[in-house]
Motif scaffolding. Structure first.
Motif, PDB file in Angstrom:
ATOM      1  N   SER A  33      31.930  39.395  52.738  1.00 40.24           N
ATOM      2  CA  SER A  33      30.480  39.498  52.887  1.00 40.24           C
ATOM      3  C   SER A  33      29.787  39.809  51.560  1.00 40.24           C
ATOM      4  O   SER A  33      28.786  39.189  51.210  1.00 40.24           O
ATOM      5  N   GLU A  34      30.322  40.766  50.824  1.00 40.34           N
ATOM      6  CA  GLU A  34      29.679  41.211  49.589  1.00 40.34           C
ATOM      7  C   GLU A  34      29.990  40.320  48.387  1.00 40.34           C
ATOM      8  O   GLU A  34      29.137  40.099  47.543  1.00 40.34           O
ATOM      9  N   SER A  46      40.981  39.766  39.903  1.00 38.26           N
ATOM     10  CA  SER A  46      41.169  41.045  39.202  1.00 38.26           C
ATOM     11  C   SER A  46      42.411  41.014  38.321  1.00 38.26           C
ATOM     12  O   SER A  46      42.412  41.578  37.229  1.00 38.26           O
ATOM     13  N   VAL A  47      43.464  40.355  38.769  1.00 35.02           N
ATOM     14  CA  VAL A  47      44.691  40.238  37.960  1.00 35.02           C
ATOM     15  C   VAL A  47      44.404  39.406  36.716  1.00 35.02           C
ATOM     16  O   VAL A  47      44.821  39.763  35.606  1.00 35.02           O
ATOM     17  N   LEU A 107      33.494  39.752  40.593  1.00 38.85           N
ATOM     18  CA  LEU A 107      34.223  41.022  40.499  1.00 38.85           C
ATOM     19  C   LEU A 107      33.268  42.208  40.369  1.00 38.85           C
ATOM     20  O   LEU A 107      33.512  43.275  40.929  1.00 38.85           O
ATOM     21  N   ALA A 108      32.177  42.022  39.648  1.00 31.32           N
ATOM     22  CA  ALA A 108      31.230  43.115  39.434  1.00 31.32           C
ATOM     23  C   ALA A 108      30.573  43.572  40.725  1.00 31.32           C
ATOM     24  O   ALA A 108      30.269  44.758  40.877  1.00 31.32           O
ATOM     25  N   GLY A 112      35.952  47.574  45.874  1.00 28.01           N
ATOM     26  CA  GLY A 112      37.363  47.779  45.565  1.00 28.01           C
ATOM     27  C   GLY A 112      38.040  48.511  46.697  1.00 28.01           C
ATOM     28  O   GLY A 112      37.397  48.868  47.676  1.00 28.01           O
ATOM     29  N   PRO A 113      39.287  48.738  46.602  1.00 24.44           N
ATOM     30  CA  PRO A 113      40.198  48.299  45.545  1.00 24.44           C
ATOM     31  C   PRO A 113      40.456  46.800  45.652  1.00 24.44           C
ATOM     32  O   PRO A 113      40.540  46.253  46.753  1.00 24.44           O
ATOM     33  N   PHE A 114      40.566  46.147  44.506  1.00 23.36           N
ATOM     34  CA  PHE A 114      40.661  44.690  44.481  1.00 23.36           C
ATOM     35  C   PHE A 114      41.934  44.160  45.123  1.00 23.36           C
ATOM     36  O   PHE A 114      41.927  43.083  45.700  1.00 23.36           O
TER      37      PHE A 114
END
Length: 157
Positions: A33-34, A46-47, A107-108, A112-114
């Motif tokens: 959603s976000e 994220s990796v 990502l911003a 999280g956590p990713f």
């Protein structure tokens, strides 16, 4: 004929499994959603942000997934302009992965956590508790039978 009633301790454990699964599902819904991407895609982003220039095999290893799974994730991330890949000059089969500005923005704004709430929670367990849980879950998987035991699923390094 009615099934045999499940013993109370088994009911308690089943309820706990439901809490875990529902928590994971709720987190994944919040991510989608976000951030507008799946939980697995967010983890891959994220990796790649942590290790710019890594290859597909390295990504698969970092995420504890099969290389074909990582390749499929990357295909959708590249098509969505979240990741770009560069071919190495020496070995044209090998690619280096980088986030695009759009991938950085995803990502911003993502919660999280990713890597997900379950891996994060497991990492926070006491080492003895984690080892005990691993042994107990291995016994449970054994009782579930051969179809539950996916030999192709990477279980760690």
């Amino acid at each position: 004929m009615q099934p045999a009633p499940v013993a109370e301790p088994a009911h308690k454990v089943l309820r706990r499994f439901r809490v875990v699964f529902n928590s994971v599902k709720a987190h994944l819904r919040a991510v989608e959603s976000e951030a507008g991407v799946s939980g697995a895609q967010l983890w891959a982003l994220s990796v790649i942000r942590q290790q710019p220039g890594l290859g597909v095999s390295d990504l698969a290893h970092a995420m504890h997934v099969h290389q074909s799974t990582a390749s499929n994730l990357l295909r959708s991330l590249v098509q969505s302009d979240l990741v770009h890949s560069l071919r190495e000059e020496e070995d044209r089969r090998s690619v280096q992965l980088y986030l695009t500005p759009r991938g950085q923005k995803v990502l911003a704004k993502a919660p999280g956590p990713f890597e997900g709430i379950l891996p994060d929670a497991l990492r926070k367990l006491d080492p003895k508790a984690l080892a005990r849980l691993d042994r107990d879950l291995a016994k449970l998987i054994e009782l579930l039978g051969p179809e539950a035991q996916d030999k192709n699923l990477p279980l760690g390094h």
